[in-house]
Design an enzyme around this catalytic site. Sequence first.
Site, mmCIF file in Angstrom:
data_model
loop_
_atom_site.group_PDB
_atom_site.id
_atom_site.type_symbol
_atom_site.label_atom_id
_atom_site.label_comp_id
_atom_site.label_asym_id
_atom_site.label_seq_id
_atom_site.Cartn_x
_atom_site.Cartn_y
_atom_site.Cartn_z
ATOM 1 N N SER A 203 0.817 -1.214 0.000
ATOM 2 C CA SER A 203 0.000 0.000 0.000
ATOM 3 C C SER A 203 0.850 1.263 0.000
ATOM 4 O O SER A 203 1.999 1.269 0.438
ATOM 5 C CB SER A 203 -0.914 0.018 1.222
ATOM 6 O OG SER A 203 -1.783 -1.083 1.206
HETATM 7 N N1 SAH Z 1 -0.591 -5.260 4.007
HETATM 8 C C1 SAH Z 1 0.003 -5.547 2.717
HETATM 9 C C2 SAH Z 1 -0.962 -5.269 1.577
HETATM 10 C C3 SAH Z 1 -1.037 -6.458 0.695
HETATM 11 S S1 SAH Z 1 -2.264 -6.460 -0.554
HETATM 12 C C4 SAH Z 1 1.312 -4.808 2.543
HETATM 13 O O1 SAH Z 1 1.607 -3.881 3.318
HETATM 14 O O2 SAH Z 1 2.094 -5.174 1.676
HETATM 15 C C5 SAH Z 1 -3.496 -7.497 0.191
HETATM 16 C C6 SAH Z 1 -3.110 -8.926 0.460
HETATM 17 O O3 SAH Z 1 -4.268 -9.606 0.957
HETATM 18 C C7 SAH Z 1 -2.655 -9.724 -0.744
HETATM 19 O O4 SAH Z 1 -1.369 -10.220 -0.503
HETATM 20 C C8 SAH Z 1 -3.689 -10.854 -0.863
HETATM 21 O O5 SAH Z 1 -3.123 -12.080 -1.293
HETATM 22 C C9 SAH Z 1 -4.199 -10.958 0.554
HETATM 23 N N2 SAH Z 1 -5.509 -11.578 0.741
HETATM 24 C C10 SAH Z 1 -6.638 -11.435 -0.011
HETATM 25 N N3 SAH Z 1 -7.654 -12.134 0.529
HETATM 26 C C11 SAH Z 1 -7.174 -12.751 1.654
HETATM 27 C C12 SAH Z 1 -7.735 -13.593 2.669
HETATM 28 N N4 SAH Z 1 -9.012 -14.005 2.634
HETATM 29 N N5 SAH Z 1 -6.934 -14.023 3.664
HETATM 30 C C13 SAH Z 1 -5.633 -13.636 3.728
HETATM 31 N N6 SAH Z 1 -5.046 -12.839 2.810
HETATM 32 C C14 SAH Z 1 -5.801 -12.385 1.798
#
Ligand code: SAH
Length: 222
Positions: free
Chosen positions: A60
Site C-alpha cells: 500500500s
Molecule cells: N498489508 C500488505 C498489503 C497487501 S495487498 C502490505 O503492506 O504489503 C493485500 C493482500 O491480501 C494480498 O497479498 C492478498 O493475497 C491478501 N488476501 C486477499 N484475501 C485474503 C484472505 N481471505 N486471507 C488472507 N489474505 C488475503
Amino acid sequence: MFETERHVMVARQIEGRGVKTPRVLEAMRRVPRHEFVEKSSWDDVYEDHPMGIGLGQTISQPYIVALMTEALDPQPGQRVLEIGTGSGYQTAVLAELYDEVYSIERHGALSEQAGLILKRLGYDQVHLRVGDGTKGWPEAAPFDAIIVTAGGPKMPAPLMNQLNVDHGRLLAPIGMVHPDSSAKKDEDVGQELVLMHRTPEGIKRHSYGDVRFVPLIGEHAW
Ligand code: SAH
C-alpha cells in the site's frame, strides 16, 4: 539506509495530510520500506503510491498505511490481527506499535517471503499463518485491533466476533463491486475504509473515506 527519504516521506505525504499520532509517525520513520520490495524498485519506494509485489498483489501507499495504523489507535500492551500480510510492510509498522502481531496471508509464497524479511529485521513478536483470513485466528482471539488490507463486500462476521469487547477496533475497506471487475467504470471499483469500534455503549461506525485495495478472497468475502 534511506533515512532521509523516510523523513521526507513522513513530513510530506503523511504529516502533511493530517496523520498526527507521534508513535505512528515514528513507526513510519523507522520501518525500512525498501526491504519489502525488489531492489529494482528502490528508486521510488518512498514515493506517494502503491507498488506491485508479485502475484498481482500490492504494497500500500505509505499514507494509507499510516492512516489505517492511526485509525486503530494502537496502545502499549495490545494485540493486533492483520488480514493480508502481502509484503509484510504494514505488519512491520504494526510490530513497531503492538506487543503481539498476528497476520494471515492466502498466498504461501508471499507469507514465506514476508516472514524472512520480518525475521531478518528482528520483528520477533510477529506470528504468520497461511490461509483464509476472513475466518480470523480464533485460537489467538480476542484482539484489541483487526486490520483488513484487502477489499471485500462486507465486514467478515468472524472478525467482528474475535474483537475485544472492550474498545476493540476493526478496520476494513468495504466495496460492493469486485475490485477486479472490468465491466464497471474505474471509479466504481474502490472501497470505503470503515472502522467498527466496540464500546460499552455499543458499536460505533466511522468512515475514513475512499480507498482502493486488491480483492479480499475467502469464505466471508469475494
Ligand atoms: N498489508 C500488505 C498489503 C497487501 S495487498 C502490505 O503492506 O504489503 C493485500 C493482500 O491480501 C494480498 O497479498 C492478498 O493475497 C491478501 N488476501 C486477499 N484475501 C485474503 C484472505 N481471505 N486471507 C488472507 N489474505 C488475503
